[in-house]
Design a protein around this motif. Sequence first.
Motif, short mmCIF file in Angstrom:
data_model
loop_
_atom_site.label_atom_id
_atom_site.label_comp_id
_atom_site.label_asym_id
_atom_site.label_seq_id
_atom_site.Cartn_x
_atom_site.Cartn_y
_atom_site.Cartn_z
N TRP A 147 -0.18 3.81 1.87
CA TRP A 147 -0.33 4.38 2.82
C TRP A 147 0.54 5.65 3.32
O TRP A 147 0.55 6.47 4.41
N HIS A 186 6.67 2.26 -1.14
CA HIS A 186 5.51 2.00 -2.33
C HIS A 186 6.49 0.84 -3.24
O HIS A 186 7.18 0.64 -3.13
N SER A 210 1.02 -0.83 0.50
CA SER A 210 0.06 -0.20 -0.24
C SER A 210 0.39 1.09 -0.37
O SER A 210 1.99 1.21 0.96
#
Length: 152
Positions: free
Chosen positions: A38, A66, A36
């Motif tokens: 995030w 990432h 992810s």
Amino acid sequence: MKILFVCLGNICRSPAAEGAFRALAPGVASDSAGTSDWHVGAPPYGPMQAAARARGLDLSDLRARHFVAADFARFDLIVAMDGDNLANIERLRPAGSAVPVRLFTDFAPECGASEVPDPYYTRDFDAALDLIGACAAGLAAALPLSGGGAEA
């Protein structure tokens, strides 16, 4: 040999795996990433850093990034912390890439775990680090240049 450790957010398991592994095999290039995006650019999660620091592992220089398809060209082995992340990694595999993708727990079958539980959710950073340490030791022993003899 270049090894990439991958979890979901790249703030707990994979940076801890990178830190544990580099302590055991400092001559082997390693990195970590998350499936992810995030937490891109963030340091490892504070409680994980504290638990790792208590074991002599300094994760403070690591930053989340990432996982991308280009990682298949940059690494010789990609190690996933669990089956969901392994599947996400495989979805990005470029056609023709033969880079092995393995579960981290494959390197510590004696632990009886099929994946490294995410301490961000379980809150059990010490148990995660116990398993990560065992897996890192198994991986280091499996590397041809470590004297383990078997190929990862």
